[in-house]
Design an enzyme around this catalytic site. Structure first.
Site, PDB file in Angstrom:
ATOM      1  N   SER A 147      32.575  45.435  46.024  1.00 31.55           N
ATOM      2  CA  SER A 147      33.686  45.912  46.671  1.00 31.55           C
ATOM      3  C   SER A 147      34.762  46.326  45.602  1.00 31.55           C
ATOM      4  O   SER A 147      34.825  45.608  44.845  1.00 31.55           O
ATOM      5  CB  SER A 147      34.313  45.123  47.701  1.00 31.55           C
ATOM      6  OG  SER A 147      35.335  45.423  48.340  1.00 31.55           O
ATOM      7  N   TYR A 161      37.118  36.857  50.220  1.00 30.26           N
ATOM      8  CA  TYR A 161      36.292  38.262  50.410  1.00 30.26           C
ATOM      9  C   TYR A 161      36.707  38.581  48.905  1.00 30.26           C
ATOM     10  O   TYR A 161      35.439  38.883  48.187  1.00 30.26           O
ATOM     11  CB  TYR A 161      36.953  39.237  51.385  1.00 30.26           C
ATOM     12  CG  TYR A 161      36.241  40.332  51.204  1.00 30.26           C
ATOM     13  CD1 TYR A 161      34.766  40.429  51.783  1.00 30.26           C
ATOM     14  CD2 TYR A 161      36.536  41.526  50.662  1.00 30.26           C
ATOM     15  CE1 TYR A 161      34.095  41.788  51.792  1.00 30.26           C
ATOM     16  CE2 TYR A 161      36.063  42.767  50.551  1.00 30.26           C
ATOM     17  CZ  TYR A 161      34.750  42.830  51.120  1.00 30.26           C
ATOM     18  OH  TYR A 161      34.044  44.137  51.137  1.00 30.26           O
TER      19      TYR A 161
END
Length: 255
Positions: A147, A161
């Protein structure tokens, strides 16, 4: 160079987190390009529905890859259907947002288990199949979905995350180094903002702001995710390993 530079037809591809969001985009891209796709998520009905829709060359294999038992069961299920695995796409992931003082330990356990431990364990479990497919001329491929939030400070307080995705980006380098001599490449895609279940709340609340943060002026589309994955699985990427490819409209590299 020949006409098969981006050809993945006939290749056997396993995709986790495959029935929604970026995973589904990647599954559809590989299937449209002629690959045999083994698609997995936790929900058997979702796996069956997508496999039935795609038809031939698509097999649904429900599994919970957040656990070691689930990972091993999935690898065994794939091995029952093919003796070789050309491409493994580690896409399954979860996020958790909360204020720094309220961020629970449960979030770390859940997010790290799925986002970081699972790609490692599933790659190891699939090594016999990947080795069986690998040659010097056409290496087997492992593709992890990272990401942009693993490359920058995220907009939201998603501590586990962001840390897990930064870990994924480094993990592909470590595994890539180890597996290079076995003709297995390991790379990551770092997506920006794509319409998905995980991003739905953010897009609903601040779509204009998100689009404005992208130099190329739009959110990601299915072809962006699928194209990057197919590229990394194709002969064109045979000499690329340990790389992290931002697919983000310039959010990170042009920030």
């Amino acid at each position: 160079m020949g006409p098969d530079l981006f050809d993945v037809a006939g290749r056997h591809v396993l995709v986790t987190g495959a029935t929604k969001g970026i995973g589904e985009m990647i599954v559809r891209g590989f299937h449209a390009a002629g690959a045999h796709v083994y698609l997995t998520s936790r929900t058997a009905e979702d796996c069956a529905a997508l496999a039935d829709e795609l038809g031939g060359r698509a097999v649904g294999l429900p599994a919970d890859v957040s656990t070691l038992d689930g990972v091993r069961a999935l690898a065994a299920a794939v091995a029952e259907r093919t003796g070789t695995l050309d491409v493994l796409v580690n896409n399954a992931g979860a996020t958790w947002g909360a204020d720094i003082e309220d961020y629970p330990d449960e979030a770390w356990d859940k997010v790290l288990a799925l986002n970081l431990k699972s790609p490692f364990h599933l790659t190891v479990a699939c090594l016999p199949l990947l080795r069986a497919a690998a040659t010097a001329e056409r290496p087997a491929r492992v593709i992890a979905i990272g990401s942009v939030d693993g490359m920058r400070v995220p907009i939201w307080e998603s501590y586990a995350y962001a840390a897990s995705k930064a870990g994924v980006h480094h993990l592909v380098k470590v595994m890539g180094k180890r597996l290079a001599s076995e003709h297995i490449t390991v790379n990551a895609i770092a997506p920006g903002v794509f319409p998905s279940k995980m991003m739905r709340f953010a897009i609903e609340e601040a779509e204009d702001e998100l689009v404005a943060s992208v130099p190329l002026g739009r959110l990601g589309q299915p072809g962006d995710a699928a194209g990057a994955a197919v590229f990394l699985a194709s002969p064109a990427a045979s000499w690329i390993t340990g790389a992290v490819l931002p697919v983000d409209g310039g959010m990170v590299t042009l920030a």
